[in-house]
Design a protein around this motif. Structure first.
Motif, PDB file in Angstrom:
ATOM      1  N   PRO A 254       0.842  -1.203   0.000  1.00  0.00           N
ATOM      2  CA  PRO A 254       0.000   0.000   0.000  1.00  0.00           C
ATOM      3  C   PRO A 254       0.877   1.252   0.000  1.00  0.00           C
ATOM      4  O   PRO A 254       2.109   1.158   0.060  1.00  0.00           O
ATOM      5  CB  PRO A 254      -0.752  -0.139   1.318  1.00  0.00           C
ATOM      6  N   ALA A 255       0.254   2.415  -0.025  1.00  0.00           N
ATOM      7  CA  ALA A 255       0.996   3.671   0.052  1.00  0.00           C
ATOM      8  C   ALA A 255       1.420   3.928   1.490  1.00  0.00           C
ATOM      9  O   ALA A 255       0.642   3.718   2.429  1.00  0.00           O
ATOM     10  CB  ALA A 255       0.136   4.822  -0.457  1.00  0.00           C
ATOM     11  N   LEU A 256       2.662   4.351   1.671  1.00  0.00           N
ATOM     12  CA  LEU A 256       3.175   4.722   2.993  1.00  0.00           C
ATOM     13  C   LEU A 256       3.707   6.143   2.921  1.00  0.00           C
ATOM     14  O   LEU A 256       4.375   6.523   1.949  1.00  0.00           O
ATOM     15  CB  LEU A 256       4.306   3.789   3.435  1.00  0.00           C
ATOM     16  N   ARG A 257       3.427   6.913   3.966  1.00  0.00           N
ATOM     17  CA  ARG A 257       3.926   8.284   4.018  1.00  0.00           C
ATOM     18  C   ARG A 257       5.440   8.293   3.963  1.00  0.00           C
ATOM     19  O   ARG A 257       6.126   7.604   4.716  1.00  0.00           O
ATOM     20  CB  ARG A 257       3.451   8.974   5.301  1.00  0.00           C
ATOM     21  N   GLY A 258       5.987   9.091   3.042  1.00  0.00           N
ATOM     22  CA  GLY A 258       7.429   9.230   2.946  1.00  0.00           C
ATOM     23  C   GLY A 258       8.109   8.137   2.151  1.00  0.00           C
ATOM     24  O   GLY A 258       9.345   8.110   2.071  1.00  0.00           O
ATOM     25  N   VAL A 259       7.336   7.231   1.556  1.00  0.00           N
ATOM     26  CA  VAL A 259       7.902   6.137   0.762  1.00  0.00           C
ATOM     27  C   VAL A 259       7.387   6.259  -0.671  1.00  0.00           C
ATOM     28  O   VAL A 259       6.181   6.353  -0.895  1.00  0.00           O
ATOM     29  CB  VAL A 259       7.530   4.760   1.343  1.00  0.00           C
ATOM     30  N   GLU A 260       8.307   6.262  -1.620  1.00  0.00           N
ATOM     31  CA  GLU A 260       7.911   6.397  -3.023  1.00  0.00           C
ATOM     32  C   GLU A 260       8.600   5.331  -3.857  1.00  0.00           C
ATOM     33  O   GLU A 260       9.817   5.112  -3.742  1.00  0.00           O
ATOM     34  CB  GLU A 260       8.279   7.785  -3.545  1.00  0.00           C
ATOM     35  N   ALA A 261       7.829   4.659  -4.708  1.00  0.00           N
ATOM     36  CA  ALA A 261       8.374   3.664  -5.624  1.00  0.00           C
ATOM     37  C   ALA A 261       8.239   4.198  -7.040  1.00  0.00           C
ATOM     38  O   ALA A 261       7.139   4.499  -7.503  1.00  0.00           O
ATOM     39  CB  ALA A 261       7.641   2.344  -5.474  1.00  0.00           C
ATOM     40  N   ASP A 262       9.376   4.330  -7.704  1.00  0.00           N
ATOM     41  CA  ASP A 262       9.404   4.798  -9.096  1.00  0.00           C
ATOM     42  C   ASP A 262      10.092   3.729  -9.921  1.00  0.00           C
ATOM     43  O   ASP A 262      11.329   3.629  -9.931  1.00  0.00           O
ATOM     44  CB  ASP A 262      10.149   6.121  -9.169  1.00  0.00           C
ATOM     45  N   GLY A 263       9.277   2.904 -10.587  1.00  0.00           N
ATOM     46  CA  GLY A 263       9.845   1.733 -11.232  1.00  0.00           C
ATOM     47  C   GLY A 263      10.383   0.799 -10.171  1.00  0.00           C
ATOM     48  O   GLY A 263       9.716   0.509  -9.176  1.00  0.00           O
TER      49      GLY A 263
END
Length: 267
Positions: free
Chosen positions: A46-55
């Protein structure tokens, strides 16, 4: 893959500042294990604050929310995923940390935090269950705290972390004892009370920069007598220092009475 290693689970530590970036790659293999071509599509949940997945690149910012995300690589009907734990550094429970500390039995003003609080036992740091190596110490070890109840902090340094707060406690620091000379007490005529007149004009404190701000004297009793004990309570200009009550000597002389002898019949 993470580097050359195939992974199904991983841990990314939440950094103290900035961000941590980890890149994952995926290979499409046939049934014989040979690499095939094809476009790899990445997704995460799921989405987590401060965590970003780009590819396949996952970025974790300082202050990110701890949790777990699933990063999935897909190519047509084929897919695989890695479970990534986003974890903050932890140090165990407070009781265990406190037991690793040695506190001075007589903390006194003039001692530094490093003199008062020492880490003499074991404290364990870990991120997502993985041990993190580093050193533990009292913060501001060379600082001299004021007298009174003061707060200290144990910090961790190592593995990319600097001064991470581990434990906070309190300690009562006693004022430093000093001596005072030059205080005098005056004799007085009997007046029925125990108050004494004290002079601090020539008072000298054994620590430079500290002065006597007041001194109150009390006779042991109000009766007439020679070289009676006078207890003097001294107040200093700096609360980081203390002086024991002084015991000086002074006399209480008899009160002189006046007799009216007018209109006396002397015949």
């Amino acid at each position: 893959y993470k580097g050359e290693a195939a992974v199904t689970s991983d841990t990314i530590a939440i950094p103290q500042s900035g961000s941590t970036n980890v890149t994952y790659t995926a290979k499409v293999l046939d049934q014989y294990g040979s690499e095939m071509g094809g476009e790899v599509v990445w997704s995460s949940e799921p989405a987590l604050r401060g965590v970003e997945a780009d590819g396949g690149k996952v970025s974790v910012e300082a202050g990110a929310a701890p949790g777990t995300i699933t990063l999935t690589a897909s190519c047509g009907e084929a897919s695989d995923s890695v479970s990534i734990s986003v974890a903050s550094i932890s140090f165990g429970d407070d009781d265990a940390i406190k037991s690793a500390l040695t506190i001075s039995d007589t903390p006194t003003y003039g001692m530094t935090w490093g003199d008062i609080v020492k880490v003499t036992g074991d404290i364990s740091a870990n991120v997502g269950g993985t041990t993190v190596e580093g050193e533990y110490s009292v913060k501001d070890a060379d600082t001299t705290p004021d007298a009174g109840e003061q707060t200290y902090t144990i910090v961790f340094n190592g593995s990319g972390y600097a001064d991470v707060a581990v434990y906070t406690g309190t300690v009562n620091i006693a004022p430093q004892a000093v001596t005072v000379t030059g205080i005098t007490v005056s004799d007085k005529e009997y007046d029925g009370d125990t108050d004494a007149t004290v002079s601090t004009a020539d008072a000298v404190v054994s620590v430079e920069g500290v002065n006597v701000t007041s001194a109150d004297g009390t006779f042991a009793d109000a009766n007439v007598g020679t070289d009676k004990t006078v207890t003097v309570e001294v107040t200093l200009s700096d609360d980081n220092y203390t002086v024991e009550d002084l015991e000086l000597k002074a006399s209480i002389t008899p009160k002189t009475l006046t007799v009216d002898v007018t209109n006396v019949d002397v015949s």
